[in-house]
Scaffold this active site. Structure first.
Site, mmCIF file in Angstrom:
data_model
loop_
_atom_site.group_PDB
_atom_site.id
_atom_site.type_symbol
_atom_site.label_atom_id
_atom_site.label_comp_id
_atom_site.label_asym_id
_atom_site.label_seq_id
_atom_site.Cartn_x
_atom_site.Cartn_y
_atom_site.Cartn_z
ATOM 1 N N GLU A 134 0.853 -1.195 0.000
ATOM 2 C CA GLU A 134 0.000 0.000 0.000
ATOM 3 C C GLU A 134 0.884 1.239 0.000
ATOM 4 O O GLU A 134 2.050 1.192 0.412
ATOM 5 C CB GLU A 134 -0.894 -0.055 1.256
ATOM 6 C CG GLU A 134 -1.746 1.161 1.542
ATOM 7 C CD GLU A 134 -2.861 1.378 0.535
ATOM 8 O OE1 GLU A 134 -2.524 1.742 -0.605
ATOM 9 O OE2 GLU A 134 -4.041 1.229 0.900
ATOM 10 N N ILE A 136 -0.094 4.394 1.508
ATOM 11 C CA ILE A 136 -0.201 5.163 2.751
ATOM 12 C C ILE A 136 -1.307 4.595 3.632
ATOM 13 O O ILE A 136 -2.362 4.186 3.138
ATOM 14 C CB ILE A 136 -0.462 6.662 2.444
ATOM 15 C CG1 ILE A 136 -0.413 7.505 3.727
ATOM 16 C CG2 ILE A 136 -1.765 6.862 1.691
ATOM 17 C CD1 ILE A 136 -0.339 9.013 3.463
ATOM 18 N N ILE A 137 -1.050 4.544 4.929
ATOM 19 C CA ILE A 137 -2.065 4.202 5.920
ATOM 20 C C ILE A 137 -2.459 5.496 6.611
ATOM 21 O O ILE A 137 -1.632 6.141 7.253
ATOM 22 C CB ILE A 137 -1.538 3.193 6.962
ATOM 23 C CG1 ILE A 137 -1.046 1.904 6.295
ATOM 24 C CG2 ILE A 137 -2.609 2.898 8.009
ATOM 25 C CD1 ILE A 137 -2.106 1.090 5.609
ATOM 26 N N ASP A 138 -3.712 5.884 6.459
ATOM 27 C CA ASP A 138 -4.218 7.123 7.061
ATOM 28 C C ASP A 138 -5.002 6.746 8.319
ATOM 29 O O ASP A 138 -4.443 6.599 9.394
ATOM 30 C CB ASP A 138 -5.069 7.871 6.033
ATOM 31 C CG ASP A 138 -5.422 9.289 6.455
ATOM 32 O OD1 ASP A 138 -5.483 9.560 7.670
ATOM 33 O OD2 ASP A 138 -5.652 10.137 5.579
ATOM 34 N N THR A 139 -6.289 6.541 8.206
ATOM 35 C CA THR A 139 -7.065 6.113 9.377
ATOM 36 C C THR A 139 -6.820 4.635 9.692
ATOM 37 O O THR A 139 -6.952 4.208 10.834
ATOM 38 C CB THR A 139 -8.573 6.311 9.144
ATOM 39 O OG1 THR A 139 -8.998 5.448 8.081
ATOM 40 C CG2 THR A 139 -8.886 7.760 8.792
ATOM 41 N N LYS A 141 -8.683 2.305 8.294
ATOM 42 C CA LYS A 141 -9.943 1.601 8.025
ATOM 43 C C LYS A 141 -9.900 0.844 6.703
ATOM 44 O O LYS A 141 -10.411 -0.274 6.598
ATOM 45 C CB LYS A 141 -11.100 2.603 8.012
ATOM 46 C CG LYS A 141 -11.411 3.203 9.374
ATOM 47 C CD LYS A 141 -12.528 4.237 9.259
ATOM 48 C CE LYS A 141 -12.785 4.913 10.597
ATOM 49 N NZ LYS A 141 -13.783 6.006 10.475
ATOM 50 N N PHE A 187 -1.473 16.328 4.062
ATOM 51 C CA PHE A 187 -1.870 15.624 2.848
ATOM 52 C C PHE A 187 -0.718 15.683 1.860
ATOM 53 O O PHE A 187 -0.324 16.750 1.409
ATOM 54 C CB PHE A 187 -3.131 16.213 2.222
ATOM 55 C CG PHE A 187 -3.757 15.274 1.228
ATOM 56 C CD1 PHE A 187 -4.594 14.258 1.659
ATOM 57 C CD2 PHE A 187 -3.479 15.382 -0.126
ATOM 58 C CE1 PHE A 187 -5.145 13.363 0.752
ATOM 59 C CE2 PHE A 187 -4.032 14.495 -1.041
ATOM 60 C CZ PHE A 187 -4.869 13.486 -0.600
#
Length: 218
Positions: A134, A136-139, A141, A187
């Site tokens: 992946e 980027i891991i943000d939240t 979810k 961001f």
């Protein structure tokens, strides 16, 4: 308690680098605040992650699952380094690739509504060592949703490699097994990370400006 996956930690007050110190496409000159992670640093860190992946997963056929679209650059570079390790090692392992496409962003916000809009039959992952790649891991979810889908097909092992993990109060607490950089809650775009499909053609990871957000807003 699981050990915390190591990463290059970029502090909240990291100033970044002036745009004029790097080669930036002219069409983005007004749309970026700064270069946050130069391309060369990304590549060096990715090379080390490849070694970590092989050390932990290299005993069995690996299926590398790319999360499109943002993950494709990191995926390609990570696999190039893994292939180089395979070529130069006495203990090489077969590796196949697969792709899945998810969508959870509109403008600069993760919607939390995860849509699977592509990808092959995940039943092919049964009994395999799966490496999900992946950008980027943000939240967190999105990845939790994907992991639940993958695990329904009983893979032998599932590990996640993400180039970036964002420190954000919106996080559900998920952290991948292999992390390139831990970054502040900004961001970022470039190196295939997009803002409404723009900026994928940047080599560096950069912070988008308010001008850029306004120009390319959906």
């Amino acid at each position: 308690m699981a050990t915390r996956s190591p990463s290059v930690v970029i502090s909240d007050d990291e100033p970044g680098y002036d745009l004029d110190l790097f080669c930036i496409p002219n069409h983005y000159a007004e749309d970026l605040e700064k270069v946050f992670i130069p391309h060369g640093l990304i590549m060096d860190r990715t090379e080390r992650l490849a070694r970590d992946v092989m050390k932990e997963m290299g005993g069995h056929h690996i299926v590398a699952l790319c999360v499109l679209k943002g993950g494709y650059k990191f995926f390609a570079d990570l696999l190039d380094y893994i292939k180089a390790l395979n070529r130069n090692s006495d203990r090489s392992i077969p590796m196949t690739v697969d792709f899945i496409r998810l969508k959870s962003y509109c403008n600069d916000q993760s919607t939390g509504d995860i849509k699977v809009i592509g990808g092959d039959d995940l039943s092919t992952l049964t009994g395999k060592n799966v490496l999900i790649v992946e950008d980027i891991i943000d939240t967190g979810k999105t990845m939790q949703t994907l992991l639940s889908l993958v695990k329904q097909h009983n893979p032998k092992m599932v590990k996640v490699a993400s180039l970036l993990v964002k420190r954000t109060p919106r996080s559900v607490g998920y952290r991948p097994d292999f992390v390139g950089f831990e970054i502040p809650d900004k961001f970022v775009v470039g190196y295939a990370l997009d803002y409404n499909e723009y900026f994928r053609d940047l080599n560096h990871v950069c912070v988008i400006s308010e001008t850029g957000k306004a120009k390319y807003k959906a």
